[in-house]
Design an enzyme around this catalytic site. Structure first.
Site, mmCIF file in Angstrom:
data_model
loop_
_atom_site.group_PDB
_atom_site.id
_atom_site.type_symbol
_atom_site.label_atom_id
_atom_site.label_comp_id
_atom_site.label_asym_id
_atom_site.label_seq_id
_atom_site.Cartn_x
_atom_site.Cartn_y
_atom_site.Cartn_z
ATOM 1 N N CYS A 1 0.843 -1.192 0.000
ATOM 2 C CA CYS A 1 0.000 0.000 0.000
ATOM 3 C C CYS A 1 0.884 1.249 0.000
ATOM 4 O O CYS A 1 1.729 1.421 0.881
ATOM 5 C CB CYS A 1 -0.916 -0.020 1.222
ATOM 6 S SG CYS A 1 -1.768 1.540 1.487
ATOM 7 N N CYS B 1 0.653 3.291 3.203
ATOM 8 C CA CYS B 1 1.355 2.638 4.321
ATOM 9 C C CYS B 1 2.859 2.857 4.177
ATOM 10 O O CYS B 1 3.552 3.093 5.168
ATOM 11 C CB CYS B 1 1.036 1.143 4.365
ATOM 12 S SG CYS B 1 -0.593 0.767 5.031
ATOM 13 N N ASP C 1 -1.662 16.314 -1.951
ATOM 14 C CA ASP C 1 -1.896 15.342 -3.014
ATOM 15 C C ASP C 1 -0.867 15.568 -4.120
ATOM 16 O O ASP C 1 -0.556 16.705 -4.478
ATOM 17 C CB ASP C 1 -3.320 15.501 -3.562
ATOM 18 C CG ASP C 1 -3.737 14.321 -4.415
ATOM 19 O OD1 ASP C 1 -4.596 13.529 -3.958
ATOM 20 O OD2 ASP C 1 -3.217 14.175 -5.539
ATOM 21 N N ASN D 1 -13.533 9.080 -1.414
ATOM 22 C CA ASN D 1 -13.914 8.242 -2.549
ATOM 23 C C ASN D 1 -14.130 6.799 -2.110
ATOM 24 O O ASN D 1 -13.501 6.316 -1.173
ATOM 25 C CB ASN D 1 -12.831 8.290 -3.633
ATOM 26 C CG ASN D 1 -12.878 9.584 -4.418
ATOM 27 O OD1 ASN D 1 -13.945 10.168 -4.599
ATOM 28 N ND2 ASN D 1 -11.734 10.040 -4.890
ATOM 29 N N HIS E 1 -6.678 2.572 0.732
ATOM 30 C CA HIS E 1 -6.354 2.904 2.134
ATOM 31 C C HIS E 1 -7.195 4.144 2.426
ATOM 32 O O HIS E 1 -6.980 5.197 1.776
ATOM 33 C CB HIS E 1 -4.840 3.184 2.233
ATOM 34 C CG HIS E 1 -4.344 3.535 3.608
ATOM 35 N ND1 HIS E 1 -3.226 2.942 4.168
ATOM 36 C CD2 HIS E 1 -4.775 4.445 4.515
ATOM 37 C CE1 HIS E 1 -3.006 3.467 5.367
ATOM 38 N NE2 HIS E 1 -3.933 4.384 5.603
ATOM 39 N N HIS F 1 -8.847 7.473 3.023
ATOM 40 C CA HIS F 1 -8.240 8.806 3.111
ATOM 41 C C HIS F 1 -9.286 9.848 2.763
ATOM 42 O O HIS F 1 -10.289 9.553 2.104
ATOM 43 C CB HIS F 1 -7.022 8.920 2.183
ATOM 44 C CG HIS F 1 -7.327 8.589 0.756
ATOM 45 N ND1 HIS F 1 -7.400 7.288 0.294
ATOM 46 C CD2 HIS F 1 -7.597 9.387 -0.313
ATOM 47 C CE1 HIS F 1 -7.688 7.301 -0.998
ATOM 48 N NE2 HIS F 1 -7.832 8.564 -1.399
ATOM 49 N N HIS G 1 -9.880 13.756 1.202
ATOM 50 C CA HIS G 1 -9.327 14.870 0.422
ATOM 51 C C HIS G 1 -9.922 16.159 0.980
ATOM 52 O O HIS G 1 -11.151 16.294 1.044
ATOM 53 C CB HIS G 1 -9.748 14.785 -1.046
ATOM 54 C CG HIS G 1 -9.304 13.549 -1.779
ATOM 55 N ND1 HIS G 1 -8.282 13.554 -2.698
ATOM 56 C CD2 HIS G 1 -9.768 12.275 -1.754
ATOM 57 C CE1 HIS G 1 -8.134 12.340 -3.206
ATOM 58 N NE2 HIS G 1 -9.030 11.546 -2.659
HETATM 59 P P1 DGP Z 1 -8.430 8.344 -4.609
HETATM 60 O O1 DGP Z 1 -8.867 8.334 -6.029
HETATM 61 O O2 DGP Z 1 -9.444 9.009 -3.690
HETATM 62 O O3 DGP Z 1 -8.012 6.948 -4.136
HETATM 63 O O4 DGP Z 1 -7.159 9.299 -4.542
HETATM 64 C C1 DGP Z 1 -5.855 8.909 -4.317
HETATM 65 C C2 DGP Z 1 -5.063 10.188 -4.318
HETATM 66 O O5 DGP Z 1 -3.785 9.917 -3.813
HETATM 67 C C3 DGP Z 1 -4.863 10.792 -5.713
HETATM 68 O O6 DGP Z 1 -5.481 12.082 -5.746
HETATM 69 C C4 DGP Z 1 -3.367 10.893 -5.886
HETATM 70 C C5 DGP Z 1 -2.830 10.699 -4.496
HETATM 71 N N1 DGP Z 1 -1.568 9.969 -4.448
HETATM 72 C C6 DGP Z 1 -1.339 8.730 -4.909
HETATM 73 N N2 DGP Z 1 -0.055 8.374 -4.696
HETATM 74 C C7 DGP Z 1 0.528 9.413 -4.044
HETATM 75 C C8 DGP Z 1 1.842 9.636 -3.543
HETATM 76 O O7 DGP Z 1 2.746 8.817 -3.638
HETATM 77 N N3 DGP Z 1 2.066 10.849 -2.939
HETATM 78 C C9 DGP Z 1 1.078 11.780 -2.804
HETATM 79 N N4 DGP Z 1 1.395 12.941 -2.222
HETATM 80 N N5 DGP Z 1 -0.177 11.597 -3.272
HETATM 81 C C10 DGP Z 1 -0.442 10.420 -3.883
#
Ligand code: DGP
Length: 110
Positions: A4, A7, A30, A87, A96, A98, A100
């Site tokens: 993950c 994680c 993000d 989401n 995982h 989260h 926004h």
């Molecule tokens: P979701 O579609 O709600 O699962 O959004 C996942 C979000 O996580 C997406 O907007 C991009 C962000 N994201 C994914 N990988 C990384 C990362 O390695 N670093 C950061 N800062 N954000 C990430």
């Protein structure tokens, strides 16, 4: 959870500057912002999705929204539009739980 991405960030395997960290959650921007301010509030515990939330997570969820509230104040979003997006299903790309926090000019859908 081994593979993950969140994680791995939380464990420090992927270097990341946290905007905020408590014993139960971290906050970081993000990687692909959809608004002027786009922060992710991520529980340290690997909870896969909304459907995995249990009664025992009540305190954690309270702390998530308390953190959102202080981020809203810190980023002067109180008098502007802001959104909190969680989401689920196929709209969720990282498995995982989260949250926004999006504020300022909205660029695209998360
Ligand atoms: P979701 O579609 O709600 O699962 O959004 C996942 C979000 O996580 C997406 O907007 C991009 C962000 N994201 C994914 N990988 C990384 C990362 O390695 N670093 C950061 N800062 N954000 C990430």
């Amino acid at each position: 959870m081994k593979d993950c991405i969140f994680c791995r960030i939380i464990k420090g395997e992927i270097p990341k500057q946290f905007d905020f960290e408590s014993d139960v959650l971290v906050v970081f921007p993000d990687i692909n912002p959809s608004a002027d301010i786009h922060l992710l509030i991520v529980p340290k515990q690997h909870i896969e999705a909304i459907e995995s939330i249990e009664k025992e997570h009540a305190r954690l969820l309270f702390e998530v929204y308390q953190t959102v509230s202080s981020l809203v104040a810190k980023n002067n979003l109180k008098d502007n539009f802001y959104r909190v997006v969680v989401n689920g299903g196929k709209a969720q790309h990282v498995p995982h739980l989260h949250f926004h926090l999006l504020g300022g000019q909205w660029k695209k859908m998360v």
